[in-house]
Enzyme design. Sequence first.
Site, PDB file in Angstrom:
ATOM      1  CB  SER A 134       8.211  -8.344   7.246  1.00 34.56           C
ATOM      2  OG  SER A 134       9.291  -8.079   6.364  1.00 34.56           O
ATOM      3  CE1 TYR A 147       4.248  -5.525   4.038  1.00 34.46           C
ATOM      4  CE2 TYR A 147       6.626  -5.655   4.358  1.00 34.46           C
ATOM      5  CZ  TYR A 147       5.397  -6.277   4.230  1.00 34.46           C
ATOM      6  OH  TYR A 147       5.323  -7.653   4.286  1.00 34.46           O
TER       7      TYR A 147
END
Length: 240
Positions: A134, A147
Amino acid sequence: MSDLNNVTALVTGANRGIGRAIVDALLARGATKVYATARDVDTLAGLAADPRLVVLRLDITDADEVAAAVAAAGDVTLLVNNGGSLAFGDLLAADLTGIRSDLSTNYLGTLAVTRAFVPVLRNNGGGAIVNLLSLVALGAVRGMGGYSVSKAAAASMTQAVRAQVADLGITVHGVFPGAVDTDMIKAFEMPKTGAPEVAQAILDGVEAGEEDIFPDAMARAGRKVWRDDPKALERQMAAI
């Protein structure tokens, strides 16, 4: 991996979002077989009927299920580590349970599947590993601190594994998407790229031999900022 025609792939987290789009894109490109996996196989029921599609149960944090997947999919030449989790919350206030879950899934789970399938790829003459990371691995977002940390750990792991398998005929690709229109970030009001478009860009990048793939407009803009001034990206992502 210059040509994905006739590839045999295994995709984790194939029940929705980018994972499902990658399964569809692989089949459209002429894959010989695609193993579509998810923790709950019932969530894979909506995949297109195709004799080349094999559905497998796989919780990437469960060692027994990882071993069973290896036993069932010994012909894999492309591993797509897409399965992941996202627990919203900042690092200083969120319950540690969600933070542990993100680390267990996004880092340790991805590593466990990679470790298990490297011998498979080697025995099949080589292949490719694709890790869905990501943009937050390069610049943390406060509302998803755990995350961000887990994806940064997975990005570092991707580099380490790449070095270890370089002599085995295995390429390792890290994918750094920005905002993609999936259930995972549906609460965020921002421009998002469709999962099918992102899936195609990922596979194009694998075919082109790109080690770091930025598959959408936000990701590519973020890469430019990061390359020019990493601190600027850090501040930009922290402001989200």
